[in-house]
Each structure stands twice: as structure tokens, then as C-alpha cells.
Design a protein around this motif. Structure first.
Motif, PDB file in Angstrom:
ATOM      1  N   SER A   1       0.830  -1.203   0.000  1.00  0.00           N
ATOM      2  CA  SER A   1       0.000   0.000   0.000  1.00  0.00           C
ATOM      3  C   SER A   1       0.869   1.259   0.000  1.00  0.00           C
ATOM      4  CB  SER A   1      -0.921  -0.009   1.220  1.00  0.00           C
ATOM      5  OG  SER A   1      -0.129   0.078   2.381  1.00  0.00           O
ATOM      6  N   LEU A   2       2.061   1.140   0.590  1.00  0.00           N
ATOM      7  CA  LEU A   2       2.966   2.292   0.576  1.00  0.00           C
ATOM      8  C   LEU A   2       3.344   2.651  -0.852  1.00  0.00           C
ATOM      9  CD1 LEU A   2       5.400   1.386   3.485  1.00  0.00           C
ATOM     10  CD2 LEU A   2       3.696   3.198   3.437  1.00  0.00           C
ATOM     11  N   GLN A   3       3.480   1.623  -1.672  1.00  0.00           N
ATOM     12  CA  GLN A   3       3.814   1.791  -3.073  1.00  0.00           C
ATOM     13  C   GLN A   3       2.833   2.772  -3.719  1.00  0.00           C
ATOM     14  OE1 GLN A   3       5.720   1.406  -5.968  1.00  0.00           O
ATOM     15  NE2 GLN A   3       6.678  -0.289  -4.921  1.00  0.00           N
ATOM     16  N   PHE A   4       1.550   2.542  -3.478  1.00  0.00           N
ATOM     17  CA  PHE A   4       0.549   3.385  -4.135  1.00  0.00           C
ATOM     18  C   PHE A   4       0.391   4.714  -3.421  1.00  0.00           C
ATOM     19  CE2 PHE A   4      -0.344  -0.908  -5.410  1.00  0.00           C
ATOM     20  CZ  PHE A   4      -0.434  -0.758  -6.793  1.00  0.00           C
ATOM     21  N   LEU A   5       0.538   4.659  -2.107  1.00  0.00           N
ATOM     22  CA  LEU A   5       0.463   5.911  -1.347  1.00  0.00           C
ATOM     23  C   LEU A   5       1.498   6.888  -1.871  1.00  0.00           C
ATOM     24  CD1 LEU A   5      -1.298   6.571   1.127  1.00  0.00           C
ATOM     25  CD2 LEU A   5       0.760   6.278   2.510  1.00  0.00           C
ATOM     26  N   GLY A   6       2.727   6.375  -2.013  1.00  0.00           N
ATOM     27  CA  GLY A   6       3.797   7.237  -2.492  1.00  0.00           C
ATOM     28  C   GLY A   6       3.619   7.585  -3.955  1.00  0.00           C
TER      29      GLY A   6
ATOM     30  N   LEU B   1       0.747   7.932  -5.619  1.00  0.00           N
ATOM     31  CA  LEU B   1      -0.357   8.833  -5.913  1.00  0.00           C
ATOM     32  C   LEU B   1      -0.186  10.184  -5.238  1.00  0.00           C
ATOM     33  CD1 LEU B   1      -3.221   6.212  -5.704  1.00  0.00           C
ATOM     34  CD2 LEU B   1      -2.272   7.272  -7.759  1.00  0.00           C
ATOM     35  N   PHE B   2       0.455  10.176  -4.088  1.00  0.00           N
ATOM     36  CA  PHE B   2       0.630  11.454  -3.384  1.00  0.00           C
ATOM     37  C   PHE B   2       2.113  11.670  -3.118  1.00  0.00           C
ATOM     38  CE2 PHE B   2      -3.291   9.395  -2.037  1.00  0.00           C
ATOM     39  CZ  PHE B   2      -4.209  10.276  -2.583  1.00  0.00           C
ATOM     40  N   PRO B   3       2.883  11.839  -4.147  1.00  0.00           N
ATOM     41  CA  PRO B   3       4.338  11.885  -3.968  1.00  0.00           C
ATOM     42  C   PRO B   3       4.765  13.029  -3.058  1.00  0.00           C
ATOM     43  CG  PRO B   3       3.734  12.558  -6.187  1.00  0.00           C
ATOM     44  CD  PRO B   3       2.493  12.032  -5.544  1.00  0.00           C
ATOM     45  N   GLY B   4       4.124  14.164  -3.221  1.00  0.00           N
ATOM     46  CA  GLY B   4       4.528  15.314  -2.408  1.00  0.00           C
ATOM     47  C   GLY B   4       4.369  15.011  -0.934  1.00  0.00           C
ATOM     48  N   ALA B   5       3.208  14.455  -0.593  1.00  0.00           N
ATOM     49  CA  ALA B   5       2.929  14.193   0.808  1.00  0.00           C
ATOM     50  C   ALA B   5       3.825  13.098   1.343  1.00  0.00           C
ATOM     51  CB  ALA B   5       1.454  13.794   0.970  1.00  0.00           C
ATOM     52  N   PHE B   6       4.136  12.139   0.473  1.00  0.00           N
ATOM     53  CA  PHE B   6       4.905  10.985   0.929  1.00  0.00           C
ATOM     54  C   PHE B   6       6.378  11.298   1.067  1.00  0.00           C
ATOM     55  CE2 PHE B   6       6.994   6.893   0.367  1.00  0.00           C
ATOM     56  CZ  PHE B   6       6.341   6.172   1.331  1.00  0.00           C
ATOM     57  N   TRP B   7       6.927  11.878   0.063  1.00  0.00           N
ATOM     58  CA  TRP B   7       8.373  12.130   0.090  1.00  0.00           C
ATOM     59  C   TRP B   7       8.715  13.420   0.801  1.00  0.00           C
ATOM     60  CZ3 TRP B   7      10.949   8.067  -0.619  1.00  0.00           C
ATOM     61  CH2 TRP B   7      10.543   7.090  -1.538  1.00  0.00           C
ATOM     62  N   GLY B   8       7.684  14.289   0.880  1.00  0.00           N
ATOM     63  CA  GLY B   8       7.931  15.598   1.472  1.00  0.00           C
ATOM     64  C   GLY B   8       8.700  15.547   2.775  1.00  0.00           C
ATOM     65  N   PRO B   9       8.187  14.792   3.739  1.00  0.00           N
ATOM     66  CA  PRO B   9       8.872  14.769   5.033  1.00  0.00           C
ATOM     67  C   PRO B   9      10.304  14.233   4.911  1.00  0.00           C
ATOM     68  CG  PRO B   9       6.730  13.711   5.172  1.00  0.00           C
ATOM     69  CD  PRO B   9       6.989  13.976   3.742  1.00  0.00           C
ATOM     70  N   ILE B  10      10.526  13.412   3.904  1.00  0.00           N
ATOM     71  CA  ILE B  10      11.848  12.816   3.810  1.00  0.00           C
ATOM     72  C   ILE B  10      12.802  13.725   3.067  1.00  0.00           C
ATOM     73  CG2 ILE B  10      13.130  10.822   3.008  1.00  0.00           C
ATOM     74  CD1 ILE B  10      10.644   9.182   3.322  1.00  0.00           C
ATOM     75  N   PHE B  11      12.358  14.192   1.901  1.00  0.00           N
ATOM     76  CA  PHE B  11      13.273  14.979   1.091  1.00  0.00           C
ATOM     77  C   PHE B  11      13.112  16.466   1.299  1.00  0.00           C
ATOM     78  CE2 PHE B  11      13.022  11.149  -1.492  1.00  0.00           C
ATOM     79  CZ  PHE B  11      14.353  10.894  -1.633  1.00  0.00           C
ATOM     80  N   GLY B  12      12.039  16.853   1.943  1.00  0.00           N
ATOM     81  CA  GLY B  12      11.699  18.269   1.934  1.00  0.00           C
ATOM     82  C   GLY B  12      11.213  18.635   0.543  1.00  0.00           C
ATOM     83  N   GLY B  13      10.631  17.650  -0.134  1.00  0.00           N
ATOM     84  CA  GLY B  13      10.057  17.929  -1.450  1.00  0.00           C
ATOM     85  C   GLY B  13      11.076  17.782  -2.554  1.00  0.00           C
TER      86      GLY B  13
END
Lengths: 911, 158, 143
Positions: free
Chosen positions: A524-529, A531-543
Motif C-alpha cells: 500500500s505504501l507503493q501506491f500511497l507514495g 499517488l501522493f508523492p509530495g505528501a509521501f516524500w515531502g517529510p523525507i526529502f523536503g520535497g
């Protein structure tokens, strides 16, 4: 805190051993707490670190190279072996934390899945789980250690621990010879790489001695001095050692990460239970090599060899794995080869990153775009490959692992097959998954690098083929599971044998879902990330938008459609992805590559094994004759050769040895009693072999010993003389006793005595010569050196005292008088104030050395003595005297527990 | 092994003296020639002579324990002496830090009578060495000697 | 004196090697025993000759040590500190104690090893019924 996180899994895993076997659920709960605790702790560190980074974000522009920024935080050091540069210290930089979170996070899911996989009702379920949790906990700890360790050697240590745990887990079924063999194969291959890594780390540490005092033994140190290191690497001809360090470390990384042609162990490792395959052999352990390359990247990317070595290997692995995967039937083998392929891609990514690598500017590392993406890729891979394995293991449990047997399986096992199909979408990199983004980013990186070096378009081609294969696999999985036309069926495997189908008791209840639910959670993380890449990666990469290198192509991680349509060439990756999806669909439906093939690389290990074991055994049999004579001749011959070499070296250097010897020869007659004693010693020694009578021999042996006692007296060594005297007495008694226990000589068979004489004489002369040269050298030292002889080796301090006198100096204060002679500082005043600084205060320096300066040595020595005595007692166990019951009461020594076999006794007793 | 009345009688005087001498050697080793090794070997020789002259049963009465007990005791004494400097500081003294293992020290011990006695810790270490050497050499040789004639005593008495 | 010792080392080494290459393990054990002597002697040779050279004697005279006789060689002292060293005698009059300490250890260890070796011999003889080197080699090959 990191320490707790690292060691929690193994500690809690071992703790489960204390719980009763029947408490399966409770044991699972305890074991799962391990990685869960690690995950929580590491997450808190990560959040703290990103907060810290956020505060100084402006200063770190373009600095998102590693997931949480390149800020490296090392934890406090727990000293272990400081002198060898091995200590417990952990480096929690972005790369390490990212991997650690992945390991512990996936770990939680796998720990839960294991419960579902091994089940509850199976005949060996409880036993399996009993064994499984400690072992997998051990692995988790080892893996966390690899990615978080700061000291290079510590990394190596954990690295080898992962190899060991992998070995244990592949050979899980100890009675399955094939599994054990495959476990050995994996262990040898990764062990070989471990040795490469070891060599690399050592060479690196030694080669960097000119950059940091003592060399670089910590990763954090390496990152700190990246500027100097990169300068050194750019002028690699001046520092060839650094190149070899890299090559050796790459061997380690390459074998661990199953790079072609060492990839064969990974499909073989599928003999392990599926939780293991999902965890070790797809999601985490095999990424250790990628991690290592990532660790080295910020520095070694400057090395021209870096991309030249990594890209070909990575690309070849990627293509080979992809193509072979398409032609497999066993689901686990399919996914194993796609893992190989994916690992090749990850490696290649780092190579591509190095192509347009920008070097350190103003103390900041500006890394290329490719590296940002690798993190995405690694996460992505874990997020679809682990679920694929989980589902494969589950379906293998209930039906079969052979894809040709699974036509229409979806309608029977919806949850499991659904998980697998969803994860297969990730494999195919369908839009809407992280995988899609990752593939886009990879293609983008290839394109970007190919602009710099055009030959990389080949890599682009290889990537396309691999991607088509992956899509085709996904299509086949879908069509087969759904029972559609064009799916795989038994017709594709005419020679298949269906014997490995175990009927597992079907489990019901909430916990039964553990066999698929962890996989579904991960996928499910696969699709979460996706479909919502900004929200998913945001905290990690700062976008993503921070990443300057991606330019306008991506907007918040999603390809910018408007940009794609307007910039045809720049958006090439997008079109390639689309092409791959379409082409893959058709390949998947076609008859291409449906028959199962064998991987030719499977022959590499048997050949290597034969060469090393069988060939080695043959060499061994030639060398190891079992005859003492031959061993002795080998040793003596080698010694004589070395001696001859030393003499030859000396002659070519002016013959200092001869000078020393001639001076000693001139002093031959300085003390006539000494000559007499020496003569007696020599005479008695020579007389020993002239007689055949053993008692006479022992007498001569004793006589030589007493002459040695006298020599010690001449040498002013009363302690030695006394000890030797007593030793001699006891030894003679010992010899007499033992000789009575041994058979008498058989006369007339001692032919061929003469050949021994020249060897013995040559060895004797060599040793005499060495003694002479070494002893005459001693006079170069301080007070002993007043006879005008130049020593062979110039002492660093010509007025230095011999070590023994220095020790005396420590025992008592000494001073030097006006003639340059050393004297005692204080008189031997008796009384509390006269105690020396050292505290021992004995006047017999030999004894002081024995009990104080080298006291530890003496302690070891008496231990050895005790061991020797124990050896004697155990070899000759005491006999119980059965004949006389009266005697038994006042028996001399306690009876030994072990009775020797009777037929061994009484033999050879010639009393 | 044969035993003669002359040897037995002579050994009655020699044996205690030799043992005493061995102990003396071990004690004075720190300042003069001697020490645990020498003392131990001398004592071992004395015991061996006793074994030869008086026979096995007398030996058993003299040393009713297996020599391995002596070895163990010696090792224990030596090890404890070595460990003492490590634990002395942290546990018994406030101002002193832990010293390395086997660091010798020479306190003057007040025995209550006469002047304080100089008693280096090395003395105890040497005592351990002494015991180990005695145990090892006596144990091994007596054991090997028994192999020759397991029932010599019966023969001698018959 | 070093020369004398070197000759002793050479002879004992040669004899021990000769014995060790012999037919029977008994000879090998004796060879090992002699080898210990030879090695110890070569170590003590490192402490230099115990006889003082003329130069050393002169230094000693400087320091005010009364020499008993010019003709008889003056020996160094054993490594035991006395009050003399504090008052008039230079410490160079003492032989180097370190080799002695090393040898003392070696002798005692040698004793343990020797006893162990001899016991092995006895046990070997019981199990294999022979102590001939070549017979034992054949046995090992068959096993």
C-alpha cells in the motif's frame, strides 16, 4: 539510543528462547517488539535530525543528496579496541538512517509474516518459530549495524554477521542437503566479498595516512575529509593504493549485492523460508552492497574508475537478471532474478551519478541528481519486492509456487493473489506507483549522463529491454492468476514435476491473515507514495522541488505533463516508459521465453568449489605426508634458505656480519674456564647420538644440561643456573621413567644415518652464526658499547641502556654520573620512604621482571604449565585398583571419572 | 622403584630441610637469587626423593590431595594477587584509581610486634607460582612413575 | 665468551637436529630437549659477554672501583642491585637481566612441554604399538 536500536532485535529475539515453545503468539509479540523499538527510536532520531536540518535549510541548498541531508551525526563512542581503531560508534547520517528505517520497518512486517508463514498447526511450526525469531533478530541487528556503524571495521564485522545469519537462514532445513549446499554457496560467495571489503578497508585506512594522522578508519572521518580525498583520487596515479582500496571494497559490495557474475548465489538462496527471502534476499541484506557504494559515493565518485567499473557491472546485471527472470517458472526464482536485475540498476545509478559529479565546493558536497533518485529506487524496490515474496510464499503454502500451476488462482485465494498482483504493478512500473517515479528518475539519470558520455545510450537500451521484461512478467502474473487467455499454464512446462507440493493445514482466525496482510501493508505504501508523492516524500526529502538538477521536468515528483508535451526531447524518459509498458504487454502475451531455462552462472560455484576443495585436497595430500622427517626437512630447508639469503644480503652490503664475527673470535680466549665448560657441553652433546643405549643417552643428556648450568653461572645468571639445575634433575627422572615405558630399540635397522649429518651441521652452523651476529650487535648499546665496535644496526640512541637496565631504572630511581655511567639514585634505604615509585622495590631484577613488569606473562605461563599437567593427567587417566578393596579406602588420588578402555592398558609396560 | 633403608633414613633429615630451603628460596626471590620457580622445583625434587625412598603410600599420606588441587590453588592465588590492584582503588580507597593488573606494591605491614614488615605483593604472586610448579611437576612425575609398576608396593612388601 | 657460546649453540643445535631426524620418537624427544638448551643459550648470548672489556674496566676504574688483578679477567655482576651501585659502581657492571628473565620463563615452560611430549610418546606407543616415525606416517596415511 542508536545502540539500543541496533541491539534490540537480537536481544528480544534471544529473549523469546526463555518463553515456552507453545506460546507462539507471545513469542511473536516479544520478537516483533525488537524491530519495532528500533524503528521508533530511529524515527525519533530522524525527526530530530530533519528538524535540525530544517533550521539551516538555506545554508544547505542543493544538499538533499542523502535522504535527510548530508548532516552526519555520530553518537558517543564506546571503546572496544581503540588501538586497532575498532570501537562502537554509530553514524546516523541520512543514508544510514534511511537504510536503518527500511530494515527495521520491513523487519516488523516480516516478523509478523513469519508467524503466518510457519503457521500454528504444522508439525514443526512451533519449533520453526522457536528457532526463527532469534536468528532473524540476529540478522536484523547485524543489518542495522552495517548501515549505522561508523568505524569501518565495525561495519565489516556486522557485514560478516549478516553473511552468517544469511547462511543459517538459507540452510534453514538442516536435513535438506541441497539447501545446505546452497547455503554454503551463498556463504562462500559473500564471504569472499567480505574478505575483499576487509582488504579494502585496511588498504584505505593505511593509504590515507597522509591525509589524517593514523589513517581514516571512520566513515564520518572519510566524509569530513572528502575534499582532500577527492583531490587525491583525481590524481589517482599518485595514490594507486586508493584505487585498489576501492576495487577491493567494490568486490565486497558486488558479491553481497549479487552483481553479475556473482549473482548466482541469490537465486540459490531461495531455498530459505519465504520470510527470509523477502527480508534478507530482496529488501535488505542484498542492498548492503548498494549501501556501501552509496557510502563511498560522496568521496570515491571522484575516481575516474568509479563509473567505469560500476556502470558496466550494474548494467550487465540488470539486463541479465531481467531477461533470465522472464524465463523462470518458480515464482520465487522469478522474483529473485528481478531482484538481481534491480540491484544491478541500483548499482548502475551510482555509477551514472558519478559521471556528472560535481566536486566539493565551499565545503559542501554537491551531488548529482542520480543519487537523489537511488533512495527512491531502494525504497521502491523494498516496497514491491517484499510483498511479491510474501505473496509468493503464501501462495506456495496454499497451492504451488510454480506459476504454471496457478492458472486462475485468484478466485480461490483472493487476498493473497490480490497482494501479489498489486505488487506486480510495482514491478511493471505502472503510473501511480513509486516504482513509476523511480523508473522515470533512472531514465532521466541515464539520459542526463549520456549527454556527457554518449556510450551510455547503450545502457539506455539495456534499461528498455529490462523494463519490457519486467512489464511482461507483470502481465503474465496478472493473466495467469486471473485465468485469462495468454496466461501461463501447464502446457508451458511439459517436463515439470509436481512433487514439491506440501499440503499445509489451512488456518482460520484473525491471525491466519498474517500470511498476506504484512505484504498488503507494505504494497500500500507503493501506491500511497505513487499517488501522493509530495505528501509521501515531502517529510523525507523536503520535497522534490528542492532538487535543482531535475529542472522543470518534475513538479512535486510527478512528471510535469505540460513540460513533457512542449519539450519532446527533454521528456524522453516519459515516452520510453510508455513504450516499455506497451511493448511489455505484447511480450507478456506472446510465446517469448515461456520455457524455463537454467542460468549458466549456476556452474560458476561448483567449478570454484571443485578447484578449491578437491584441488586443495590433492595439494594437501602431497604436502602432508604424515612423516615427521618430511615436515622437519621442509622447515629446516626454508630456514636455511632464509639464512643464506640474509648472509648473501650482508655480503653485498659490505659484510658487517663478518666484522662482528671476527671481533668476537678475537675475544675467544678471554675467559678460560668458560672455554672448558663450553667444551664439556659440546662433548657431552656430541656423545649423545653415538650410543644406542638409552640410559647412557639420558646420562649424556643430563651432563649437557649440567654444563649448561655452568654456562649460566659464567654468564652471571644465578637464577637461571638454579632453575636449570632443578629442571635438569627432574627431566632426567622423567626421561628415565618414560624410557622404561617405551619399547627397546630394535638393533641393526638404523641405516642411512649419514644423510642426517650434513643437514644437522648446516643448521647448527647457521644458528651459531646467527647467535654470534645477534649477540655482537648488542654491544652497540650504551654502557656495553665501549669496545669500539660499530654495530650492524645503528641504535637510535647510542647511549641507550639495555632494556633490562631500563627496567631496573623503573624499579629504582637511577642517575647518571659525570663519567656517563648509570648509578642508582638512592641508596637501598629500608623504611617506608625508600619505596620506589614503581612500588615493587625488589633488588633481584630478574625476579622483578618476572613478577612485575612481565607479570601477566608469568601468569599466562603458569596457566600453560597447569594445562600441560592437565593434558598429562587426561592422557593417562588414573586406574582404579579393583584387586584390593582395602586399598581403595586409602587410595592415593581421587578416582578419575573417565575409565580408559582396558585393551589400551598394560601394553608397552616393560617393567 | 626400589627403596633402600639408607636412603629412607637419610631422607628423614634431608626432606624437611630441602622443603624449608625451597620455601626460603621462594621468599627471598624478590631481592636475591631465587623465586617461585626455583623454590617450586626444589620442593618438587624433595617430594620426588621422598616418593622414591618412602613409597607410594607414604606419599599419599603426606599429600592426601590430588596435585591438581595444588595447581588450582596456586593459580587462584596468583590471579587474585594480580586482580587486587585493579579492585583496590575503586573499592577500598577513595583517592586511588584502579591500577593495571599485576601492578605490584610494597606496603609495610604492621604485625603488632616489632617493626613494620616489608611485604611486597609480588611475594604472594610468587607463592602462587610456587604452588603451581610443585603441583605440576609432582603430579606429572608421580603419575608417569605409576605407569611403570602399578603394583610395586605389593612386590616390595612380599 | 660469546664465541664460545656460539660454538656451544651450534653444536647443540646440530646434535638436536640430528636426533630429531632420527628413526624413533625417543630420539625426537631428546632432540627437542636439547633444542631447548640451544635456544636458551643463544638468548643468553644476547646479553653480551659477561667478561668486561678493557674499555669497560677503565671506566670502572674512573669510577673508583678497585680491580683485584689486571691479569685475571674482570667479570660483570649478576643483575642484583646492591648498595654498591648507589655509591661507586656504574650500573654497566651488571649483565643485562632481560634475557635471563626470558630464559627463566622458557625453562619452566620447556619443562611442561617436555613432560607433555613424553606422555604423548607413552600414549602413542600404546595406541599405535610403535614409535617408529615411518611406521606412524604409514598409519596416518592409512587412516
Amino acid at each position: 539510543m542508536v545502540m539500543i536500536a541496533v541491539f534490540a532485535p537480537v536481544t528480544l529475539g534471544l529473549a523469546t528462547l526463555w518463553l515456552p515453545r507453545e506460546w507462539i503468539e507471545r513469542r511473536m509479540a516479544v520478537a516483533v517488539a525488537g524491530p519495532a523499538l528500533a524503528f521508533v527510536l530511529l524515527l525519533s532520531i530522524a525527526v530530530g535530525a530533519s528538524d535540525h536540518l530544517g533550521a539551516g535549510k538555506d545554508a544547505h541548498h542543493g544538499d538533499t543528496a542523502t535522504a535527510f541531508g548530508s548532516e552526519h551525526l555520530t553518537t558517543g563512542t564506546l571503546n572496544w579496541m581503540p588501538s586497532l581503531n575498532i570501537n562502537f560508534a554509530f553514524l546516523t547520517d541520512g543514508l544510514g538512517l534511511f537504510f536503518a528505517l527500511l530494515v527495521s520497518g520491513v523487519g516488523v512486517c516480516i516478523f509478523l509474516y513469519a508467524r503466518g508463514y510457519f503457521g500454528r498447526e504444522g508439525p514443526t511450526s512451533a519449533d520453526d518459530l522457536y528457532r526463527f525469531y532469534p536468528t532473524i533478530g540476529f540478522f536484523t541487528t547485524a543489518m542495522l549495524g552495517v548501515v549505522l556503524a561508523d568505524y569501518t571495521i565495525l561495519t565489516l564485522l556486522f557485514w560478516e554477521m549478516t553473511s552468517i545469519s544469511s547462511f543459517l537462514l538459507i540452510g534453514w532445513d538442516r536435513y535438506d542437503k541441497k539447501a545446505v549446499k546452497l547455503a554454503m554457496q551463498a556463504f562462500f560467495t559473500t564471504g569472499l566479498g567480505g574478505m575483499g571489503l576487509f582488504g579494502g578497508v585496511l588498504v584505505f585506512g593505511n593509504a590515507t595516512g597522509n591525509i589524517v594522522e593514523g589513517g581514516i578508519w571512520r566513515w564520518s572521518q572519510m566524509l569530513e575529509h572528502s575534499e582532500a580525498l577527492q583531490t587525491a583520487l583525481l590524481n589517482i596515479t599518485n595514490n594507486p593504493q586508493l584505487m585498489w582500496a576501492f576495487v577491493l571494497m567494490f568486490i565486497g559490495a558486488g558479491t553481497k549485492s549479487a552483481q553479475f557474475p556473482f549473482h548466482y548465489w541469490l537465486p540459490g538462496a531461495m531455498a530459505a523460508p519465504t520470510p527470509v527471502s523477502a527480508f534478507l534476499h530482496s529488501a535488505t541484506m542484498v542492498k548492503a552492497g548498494v549501501f556501501l557504494v552509496g557510502r563511498l559515493f560522496p568521496v570515491f565518485a571522484a575516481l575516474p574508475l568509479f563509473p567505469q567499473l560500476i556502470i558496466p557491472f550494474g548494467a550487465a546485471t540488470m539486463l541479465y537478471g531481467g531477461v533470465v527472470a522472464l524465463q523462470q517458472h518458480d515464482l520465487k526464482r522469478i522474483f529473485a532474478y528481478t531482484t538481481v536485475s534491480q540491484l544491478g540498476l541500483l548499482m548502475a545509478m551510482y555509477g551514472l551519478g558519478a559521471i556528472d559529479f560535481e566536486f566539493v565546493k565551499d565545503g559542501k558536497t554537491l551531488t548529482a541528481a542520480a543519487i537523489d533518485f537511488d533512495v527512491t529506487q531502494i525504497a521502491n524496490h523494498a516496497f514491491y519486492k517484499a510483498p511479491l515474496f510474501i505473496a509468493a510464499g503464501a501462495i506456495g503454502h496454499v497451492l504451488s509456487r510454480d506459476i504454471t500451476q496457478l492458472n486462475g488462482a485468484f478466485y480461490k485465494h483472493k487476498a493473497i493473489c490480490g497482494t501479489m498482483m498489486a505488487a506486480a504493478l510495482g514491478l511493471a512500473a505502472v503510473p501511480g506507483t513509486i516504482s513509476f517515479q523511480a523508473k522515470e528518475l533512472f531514465l532521466y539519470a541515464v539520459m542526463h549522463a549520456a549527454k556527457v558520455s554518449p556510450w551510455l545510450w547503450i545502457v539506455m537500451g539495456m534499461t528498455i529491454i529490462t523494463a519490457v521484461c519486467n512489464v511482461a512478467i507483470c502481465v503474465r502474473v496478472w493473466t495467469t492468476l486471473l485465468g485469462l487467455k495468454g496466461g501461463m499454464s501447464e502446457a508451458d512446462a511439459p517436463e515439470a514435476h509436481h512433487d514439491h507440493h506440501h499440503e499445509h493445514p489451512h488456518e482460520h482466525g484473525l491471525l491466519a491473515n498474517l500470511i498476506w496482510f504484512p505484504g498488503a501493508a507494505i504494497v500500500s505504501l507503493q501506491f500511497l507514495g505513487g499517488l501522493f508523492p509530495g505528501a509521501f516524500w515531502g517529510p523525507i526529502f523536503g520535497g522534490f522541488e528542492q532538487t535543482a538538477a531535475t529542472g522543470n521536468y518534475f513538479y512535486k515528483g510527478v512528471p510535469n505533463l505540460w513540460y513533457i508535451l512542449t519539450h519532446a526531447f527533454e521528456s524522453l524518459p516519459f515516452w520510453i516508459s510508455m513504450f516499455c509498458l506497451v511493448a511489455g504487454f505484447f511480450v507478456g502475451r506472446s510465446r517469448l521465453g515461456r520455457g524455463a531455462v537454467k542460468d549458466f552462472a549456476d556452474h560458476i560455484y561448483p567449478v570454484m568449489y571443485w578447484l578449491s576443495v578437491t584441488g586443495g585436497g590433492r595439494c594437501f595430500r602431497v604436502v602432508q605426508t604424515g612423516n615427521l622427517k618430511h615436515y622437519l626437512l621442509f622447515v629446516l630447508g626454508a630456514m636455511l634458505l632464509g639464512f643464506g639469503w640474509a648472509v648473501q644480503l650482508d655480503i653485498s652490503n659490505g659484510g658487517g656480519m663478518l666484522d662482528a664475527v671476527s671481533i668476537e673470535a678475537a675475544r675467544f680466549f678471554e675467559y678460560w674456564p668458560g672455554i672448558l665448560i663450553g667444551f664439556i657441553a659440546c662433548l657431552t652433546a656430541v656423545l649423545i647420538p653415538t650410543t644406542d643405549s638409552r640410559i647412557v643417552r639420558v646420562v649424556f643428556l643430563g651432563a649437557t644440561g649440567f654444563a649448561v648450568v655452568a654456562l649460566y653461572l659464567v654468564y652471571q645468571a644465578p637464577d637461571l643456573a638454579l632453575t636449570q639445575l632443578m629442571f635438569e634433575i627432574i627431566s632426567v627422572i622423567l626421561f628415565v621413567i618414560v624410557l622404561r615405558l617405551l619399547p627397546k630399540e630394535k638393533r641393526g635397522r638404523d641405516a642411512g644415518k649419514l644423510w642426517r649429518v650434513p643437514i644437522a651441521v648446516a643448521v647448527g652452523l647457521a644458528f651459531g652464526w646467527m647467535t654470534l651476529v645477534a649477540a655482537s650487535n648488542n654491544r652497540g648499546n650504551g654502557a656495553f658499547a665501549d669496545d669500539g665496535v660499530t654495530p650492524l644496526v645503528e641504535p637510535s640512541n647510542p647511549h641507550a641502556e639495555p632494556l633490562g637496565v631500563t627496567l631496573a631504572q623503573h624499579s629504582y630511581g637511577l642517575k647518571t654520573d659525570e663519567f656517563g655511567n648509570t648509578k642508582l639514585e638512592t641508596a637501598m634505604s629500608e623504611g617506608p620512604d625508600g619505596v620506589s615509585e614503581r612500588g615493587g622495590g625488589g633488588t633481584n631484577i630478574v625476579n622483578v621482571i618476572l613478577v612485575d613488569f612481565r607479570g601477566f606473562d608469568t601468569l599466562g605461563e603458569i596457566c600453560v604449565l597447569g594445562l600441560a599437567a592437565m593434558g598429562v593427567w587426561s592422557m593417562l587417566p588414573h586406574r582404579r585398583r579393583k584387586s584390593d578393596p582395602k586399598r581403595e579406602v586409602e587410595t592415593d588420588y581421587p578416582q578419575d571419572a573417565i575409565e580408559p578402555p582396558l585393551d589400551d592398558l598394560g601394553q608397552g609396560v616393560t617393567a | 622403584m626400589m627403596s633402600s633403608p639408607i636412603l629412607r633414613t637419610a631422607n628423614g633429615i634431608i626432606f624437611p630441610l630441602t622443603l624449608l630451603f625451597a620455601f626460603y628460596m621462594a621468599l627471598k626471590g624478590h631481592n636475591f637469587p631465587g623465586g617461585g620457580f626455583i623454590g617450586g622445583l626444589i620442593a618438587a625434587v624433595a617430594l620426588m626423593l621422598f616418593r622414591m625412598s618412602h613409597g607410594r603410600d607414604a606419599m599419599t599420606r603426606l599429600m592426601p590431595i590430588h596435585p591438581r588441587v595444588i595447581v588450582a590453588a596456586g593459580l587462584a592465588i596468583a590471579t587474585l594477587t594480580g586482580l587486587f590492584p585493579m579492585i583496590y582503588g575503586p573499592f577500598f580507597s577513595v583517592e586511588q584509581e584502579a591500577m593495571p593488573m599485576l601492578r605490584s606494591f610494597a606496603p609495610y605491614v604492621n604485625l603488632g610486634v616489632g617493626e613494620p614488615v616489608h611485604m611486597p605483593s609480588a611475594l604472594f604472586f610468587d607463592l602462587g607460582v610456587l604452588l603451581v610448579v610443585i603441583g605440576v611437576s609432582v603430579g606429572m612425575i608421580v603419575r608417569l612413575g605409576e605407569e611403570i609398576a602399578p603394583d610395586e608396593e605389593e612386590v616390595a612388601q612380599a | 665468551m660469546t664465541m664460545v657460546l656460539a660454538i656451544c649453540v651450534a653444536v647443540t643445535f646440530a646434535v638436536s637436529i640430528y636426533l630429531m631426524l632420527g628413526r624413533e620418537l625417543k630420539g625426537v624427544a631428546m632432540g627437542v630437549f636439547l633444542l631447548g638448551h640451544a635456544a636458551n643459550l643463544s638468548i643468553i648470548a644476547m646479553s653480551g659477554s659477561p667478561v668486561q672489556t678493557d674499555a669497560q674496566q677503565q671506566t670502572a676504574e674512573h669510577a673508583g672501583v678497585h680491580l683485584t688483578s689486571v691479569d685475571s679477567p674482570e667479570m660483570k655482576d649478576p643483575p642484583i642491585l646492591t648498595n654498591q651501585y648507589a655509591n661507586e659502581q656504574p650500573l654497566a657492571q651488571m649483565v643485562d637481566p632481560l634475557p635471563q628473565a626470558l630464559i627463566l620463563t622458557a625453562i619452566v615452560i620447556g619443562f611442561g612441554v617436555m613432560a607433555f611430549l613424553l606422555t604423548l610418546l607413552v600414549v602413542t606407543n600404546r595406541k599405535a604399538r610403535t614409535i617408529e616415525v615411518s611406521d606412524l606416517a604409514e598409519e596416518a596415511r592409512e587412516a
